[in-house]
Design a protein around this motif. Sequence first.
Motif: not given
Length: 173
Positions: A32, A34, A116, A144, A146
């Motif tokens: 991801w 960011k 993240v 986020i 994970r």
Amino acid sequence: MTKAELAKQIRTVSYLTGEFTLRSGNISNFYWDKYRFESNPTLLTAIAEEMATLLPSECDGLAGLELGGIPLATALSLQTGLPCFYVRKEAKTYGTCNLIEGGTKGGSQLVVIEDVITTAGQVCTSIEQIRAAGYTAEHVVAAIDRQAGGAAKINALGCSFASVFTLEELEGF
Ligand SMILES: O=P(O)(O)OC[C@H]1O[C@H](OP(=O)(O)OP(=O)(O)O)[C@H](O)[C@@H]1O
């Protein structure tokens, strides 16, 4: 923007596939990125609005972690009026030699803002550094999660943890 629309747009702009070495040293076949949603003003505003709903009632400041946590903390600061603190990975070796930049005098309850979370290695290190500097850090809010064991490690430090999206949610919307 609804949360489902936000999830879709974040997935569209920032979900990369390939071989990536993560901060933990683990290899992942997805990433991801960011910065791809943080650098988009519409998405940065929307994710910060979602993060604002996760802030605890007691919060004297927003501690954004270098680097990806800093734009999020700044956007949240603009929305909430709370002051920002910028937490470096390493203290500067010249000038002020600060590890924690910014902030204002006042209450000491800082909410840690991260982009993240994977294993939570970085955020746990930063929580300990924030505490060593004399602040209280009992809450983490991230964009986020994970879902790689990070939540349990954050909780083990006596912190609550909330994220706008889990990996499962981002994939499911
Ligand atoms: O939960 P962890 O296993 O510690 O992994 C997550 C950390 O890794 C990423 O940062 P990165 O090292 O890419 O740094 P950056 O934000 O400065 O780009 C992310 O922003 C977290 O800080």
